[in-house]
Design an enzyme around this catalytic site. Structure first.
Site, mmCIF file in Angstrom:
data_model
loop_
_atom_site.group_PDB
_atom_site.id
_atom_site.type_symbol
_atom_site.label_atom_id
_atom_site.label_comp_id
_atom_site.label_asym_id
_atom_site.label_seq_id
_atom_site.Cartn_x
_atom_site.Cartn_y
_atom_site.Cartn_z
ATOM 1 N N ARG A 50 19.098 53.575 17.412
ATOM 2 C CA ARG A 50 19.249 52.362 18.223
ATOM 3 C C ARG A 50 19.685 52.703 19.646
ATOM 4 O O ARG A 50 19.200 52.131 20.618
ATOM 5 C CB ARG A 50 20.264 51.406 17.564
ATOM 6 N N LEU A 64 29.268 48.481 22.273
ATOM 7 C CA LEU A 64 28.933 47.725 21.067
ATOM 8 C C LEU A 64 27.722 48.347 20.368
ATOM 9 O O LEU A 64 26.655 47.732 20.270
ATOM 10 C CB LEU A 64 28.632 46.262 21.423
ATOM 11 N N PRO A 65 27.868 49.579 19.870
ATOM 12 C CA PRO A 65 26.742 50.169 19.148
ATOM 13 C C PRO A 65 26.446 49.353 17.891
ATOM 14 O O PRO A 65 27.360 48.829 17.254
ATOM 15 C CB PRO A 65 27.227 51.578 18.806
ATOM 16 N N HIS A 66 25.175 49.218 17.585
ATOM 17 C CA HIS A 66 24.793 48.425 16.416
ATOM 18 C C HIS A 66 23.461 48.926 15.883
ATOM 19 O O HIS A 66 22.670 49.503 16.612
ATOM 20 C CB HIS A 66 24.707 46.934 16.762
ATOM 21 N N ALA A 67 23.263 48.697 14.596
ATOM 22 C CA ALA A 67 22.026 49.146 13.967
ATOM 23 C C ALA A 67 21.794 48.355 12.690
ATOM 24 O O ALA A 67 22.714 47.763 12.130
ATOM 25 C CB ALA A 67 22.108 50.637 13.647
#
Length: 154
Positions: A50, A64-67
């Site tokens: 991501r 705000l890392p997200h996957a």
């Protein structure tokens, strides 16, 4: 949706030193495993993939890392406070010290977006960020995050 619904107390941690974004993702993967039983390698790979689409550093020291992952059953949050800020390719080119990662099922749809909006609104509040930076105890950090109610509910 409230942060307390997606963030377990065990998924909050302060880290004294982190040397790279890759190491940060490893720390997030390990916490996802211990808190939610997720495969740490799958979490790391999903976050790295991501991040390859564009940096998730939103500015003012926040990332705000997200996957999305097939193994996730619902949206899960992981919060890390870094004692020493880490370069993160943020939009404002500032290093980050507050990281709130989200892991969602591949078919989460609107729940993933609601969670991302909620976390984003929470961490845009300068008073909340100041409190998070002033405390290092995980239980206190969890309380700060879960007691705050953004003005626009997700």
């Amino acid at each position: 949706m409230e942060i307390g619904q997606i963030l377990q107390p065990s998924a909050v941690k302060t880290i004294s030193s982190c040397t790279s974004k890759k190491r940060l993702f490893h720390d997030l993967g390990e916490l996802a495993e211990t808190s939610y039983g997720l495969n740490p390698s799958a979490v790391i790979d999903a976050l790295i993939q991501r991040e390859g689409l564009g940096p998730t550093g939103v500015g003012q020291g926040v990332a705000l890392p997200h996957a999305r992952m097939a193994d996730a059953t619902d949206v899960k949050g992981i919060f890390l406070r870094l004692e020493k800020a880490l370069p993160f390719d943020s939009v404002d080119r500032q290093p980050v010290d507050l990281i709130f990662a989200l892991i969602a099922p591949e078919n989460a749809g609107v729940d993933h977006l609601k969670a991302l909006a909620l976390v984003s609104r929470t961490l845009r509040d300068n008073a909340i960020c100041a409190k998070l930076r002033a405390n290092s105890e995980p239980a206190t950090l969890h309380t700060i995050l879960t007691e705050f109610q953004p003005s626009q509910a997700a």
